[in-house]
Design a protein around this motif. Structure first.
Motif, PDB file in Angstrom:
ATOM      1  N   GLU A 284      71.122  35.414 137.624  1.00  0.00           N
ATOM      2  CA  GLU A 284      70.769  35.842 138.792  1.00  0.00           C
ATOM      3  C   GLU A 284      70.986  34.594 139.990  1.00  0.00           C
ATOM      4  O   GLU A 284      71.153  34.751 140.943  1.00  0.00           O
ATOM      5  CB  GLU A 284      69.932  36.647 138.949  1.00  0.00           C
TER       6      GLU A 284
ATOM      7  N   ARG B  32      79.168  39.952 121.424  1.00  0.00           N
ATOM      8  CA  ARG B  32      78.846  39.217 122.447  1.00  0.00           C
ATOM      9  C   ARG B  32      79.402  37.910 122.492  1.00  0.00           C
ATOM     10  O   ARG B  32      79.214  37.214 121.147  1.00  0.00           O
ATOM     11  CB  ARG B  32      77.202  38.977 122.742  1.00  0.00           C
TER      12      ARG B  32
ATOM     13  N   ARG C 128      80.137  42.248 140.479  1.00  0.00           N
ATOM     14  CA  ARG C 128      78.703  41.486 140.828  1.00  0.00           C
ATOM     15  C   ARG C 128      79.132  39.896 140.834  1.00  0.00           C
ATOM     16  O   ARG C 128      78.560  39.354 141.798  1.00  0.00           O
ATOM     17  CB  ARG C 128      77.797  41.947 139.796  1.00  0.00           C
ATOM     18  N   PHE C 129      79.948  39.505 139.787  1.00  0.00           N
ATOM     19  CA  PHE C 129      80.223  38.106 139.797  1.00  0.00           C
ATOM     20  C   PHE C 129      81.586  37.683 140.142  1.00  0.00           C
ATOM     21  O   PHE C 129      81.925  36.583 139.808  1.00  0.00           O
ATOM     22  CB  PHE C 129      79.914  37.635 138.064  1.00  0.00           C
TER      23      PHE C 129
ATOM     24  N   PRO D 289      80.874  47.170 137.290  1.00  0.00           N
ATOM     25  CA  PRO D 289      79.956  46.954 138.197  1.00  0.00           C
ATOM     26  C   PRO D 289      79.623  45.334 137.982  1.00  0.00           C
ATOM     27  O   PRO D 289      79.735  44.472 138.979  1.00  0.00           O
ATOM     28  CB  PRO D 289      78.677  47.709 137.806  1.00  0.00           C
ATOM     29  N   SER D 290      79.535  44.938 136.745  1.00  0.00           N
ATOM     30  CA  SER D 290      79.343  43.546 136.494  1.00  0.00           C
ATOM     31  C   SER D 290      80.542  42.620 136.806  1.00  0.00           C
ATOM     32  O   SER D 290      80.050  41.532 137.212  1.00  0.00           O
ATOM     33  CB  SER D 290      78.899  43.281 135.153  1.00  0.00           C
ATOM     34  N   GLU D 291      81.602  43.220 136.710  1.00  0.00           N
ATOM     35  CA  GLU D 291      82.800  42.315 137.380  1.00  0.00           C
ATOM     36  C   GLU D 291      82.551  42.086 138.704  1.00  0.00           C
ATOM     37  O   GLU D 291      82.810  41.092 139.423  1.00  0.00           O
ATOM     38  CB  GLU D 291      84.253  43.223 136.940  1.00  0.00           C
TER      39      GLU D 291
ATOM     40  N   GLU E 284      81.272  44.420 129.675  1.00  0.00           N
ATOM     41  CA  GLU E 284      80.401  43.825 130.691  1.00  0.00           C
ATOM     42  C   GLU E 284      80.440  42.305 130.630  1.00  0.00           C
ATOM     43  O   GLU E 284      80.580  41.665 129.723  1.00  0.00           O
ATOM     44  CB  GLU E 284      78.974  44.258 130.226  1.00  0.00           C
ATOM     45  N   VAL E 285      80.289  41.926 131.954  1.00  0.00           N
ATOM     46  CA  VAL E 285      80.023  40.446 132.161  1.00  0.00           C
ATOM     47  C   VAL E 285      78.701  40.045 132.304  1.00  0.00           C
ATOM     48  O   VAL E 285      77.985  40.855 133.313  1.00  0.00           O
ATOM     49  CB  VAL E 285      80.761  39.977 133.423  1.00  0.00           C
ATOM     50  N   THR E 286      78.093  39.164 131.620  1.00  0.00           N
ATOM     51  CA  THR E 286      76.622  38.887 131.848  1.00  0.00           C
ATOM     52  C   THR E 286      76.475  37.444 132.428  1.00  0.00           C
ATOM     53  O   THR E 286      77.305  36.736 132.487  1.00  0.00           O
ATOM     54  CB  THR E 286      75.999  39.099 130.154  1.00  0.00           C
TER      55      THR E 286
ATOM     56  N   VAL F 240      78.417  33.288 135.486  1.00  0.00           N
ATOM     57  CA  VAL F 240      78.248  33.834 134.349  1.00  0.00           C
ATOM     58  C   VAL F 240      78.078  33.030 133.171  1.00  0.00           C
ATOM     59  O   VAL F 240      78.276  31.789 133.272  1.00  0.00           O
ATOM     60  CB  VAL F 240      80.103  34.176 134.130  1.00  0.00           C
TER      61      VAL F 240
END
Ligand code: NAP
Length: 332
Positions: free
Chosen positions: A212, A232, A127-128, A123-125, A207-209, A217
């Motif tokens: 927003e 991390r 998202r970004f 999902p984070s992939e 996860e990619v953090t 990224v």
């Protein structure tokens, strides 16, 4: 091009397989039409140096594809910038509908739609994507001048992307889920020697953090495949380079496919499960996937199409336009 055209041979796709099929098809006087698709020139247009195309010690991927297109045109192929959005292989002549509204009927079709980059499905992939997550270093690497990036994968693509990114980034971390790479040794050696590269073995991207507002990224969470431990790291960009999936969307409900979506062809040929329809290149090849093997299959497809059309014409019973095709025996 008029809105309704009939051709003897329609080629769909403009990578090495498509253009080679066009060269051979034109030389066989089949007057082929080639529809280029979404990415004219295919995957090689988003690579940099190509060092394994015979006759060229080193050539830029996009330059090689421009040469192939010119070659196909010079031989007499009609190269059309359009996208086939619908293909009906259930009746002859076969019918292709294009994004422009054009409708083309064809006696024979060569499918050379290639493959496209795979994603991890996080999902984070998603998202970004486009905001720090990319599958194309040559397209987006320039934005990471002096910044730190992460590359996921262990094949030729991942290593080439990592090496390309070292031209811009201050540091490139390559994350691979095993403890050895599957990339060619010559590429591995270049990677291991590059001081900007760090390799994190036996880890997966979990996860990619990032932020927003603005969307972007700032890091990645990696998980060890050995003990499940997480770490991390701070990065500004993430490049996913985990292989490719065949672009078989147009034909997936019409032709026999291998698991993974590759179009099945009869052993030693490019014949698919529907007579008159041929497949070449990454769309059907899940083993070699090289520019040169794709070009070879493009040649085979044109020769197979030429033979099939000749047999059909000799039989003196061309299929009546619009005839329903009989049930076919499965290919391969
Ligand atoms: P590839 O060879 O299939 O390699 C994919 C890599 O991604 C593998 O290292 C694989 O790990 C890893 N991977 C796959 N799924 C993953 C997942 N879910 N999570 C983490 N890692 C994952 O694909 P490619 O590098 O794109 O190359 C495709 C073909 O094109 C190959 O035949 C290659 O030789 C060719 N190619 C050639 C050149 C060249 O000749 N210069 C350049 C680019 C590509 P494992 O190793 O553990 O399976």
């Amino acid at each position: 091009m008029s809105d309704d055209t009939h051709v003897k041979l329609l080629i769909i796709g403009s990578g090495p397989a498509g253009y080679t099929a066009a060269v051979y098809g034109a030389r066989a006087m089949l007057n082929p039409m080639l529809i280029q698709g979404m990415q004219p020139g295919g995957q090689l247009t988003i690579t940099t140096e190509v060092e394994n195309w015979p006759g060229e010690t080193e050539i830029q991927g996009p330059d090689l594809m421009v040469k192939m297109e010119s070659h196909a045109r010079a031989m007499g192929a009609e190269v059309v910038t359009d996208i086939v959005t619908k293909l009906d292989l259930g009746r002859r002549p076969f019918t292709a509908e294009c994004d422009s509204g054009a409708r083309i009927t064809a006696d024979a079709v060569i499918l050379a739609t290639g493959a496209q980059a795979r994603w991890l499905g996080l999902p984070s992939e998603e998202r970004f994507k486009g905001f720090g997550v990319s599958a194309c270093a040559t397209c987006d690497g320039f934005f990471y001048r002096g910044r730190e990036v992460l590359v996921v994968g262990g094949g030729n693509t991942a290593v080439e992307e990592a090496l390309f990114l070292t031209k811009f980034a201050s540091k490139v971390t390559l994350v691979h889920r095993r403890d050895s790479l599957r990339a060619e040794k010559i590429l591995q050696n270049r990677l291991f020697k590059n001081p900007k590269v760090e390799i994190v073995w036996d880890h997966e991207l979990a996860e990619v953090t990032g932020t927003e507002n603005p969307l972007g990224v700032s890091g990645a969470v990696l998980t060890s495949v050995k003990d499940g431990g997480t770490r991390r790291i701070a990065v500004d960009g993430v490049f996913i380079a985990i292989g490719h999936a065949p672009s078989s969307e147009l034909v997936k409900d019409q032709l026999d496919l291998h698991s993974g979506g590759y179009v099945k062809v009869e052993a030693g040929s490019t014949r698919t499960s529907i007579p008159g329809v041929f497949a070449a290149g990454d769309l059907t090849d899940h083993i070699y996937r090289q520019a040169v093997t794709s070009a070879g299959m493009g040649c085979m497809a044109a020769l197979d199409a030429e033979a099939w059309l000749a047999e059909r014409d000799e039989a003196g019973e061309p299929d009546p336009a619009g005839a329903e095709l009989p049930e076919q025996a499965p290919a391969g």
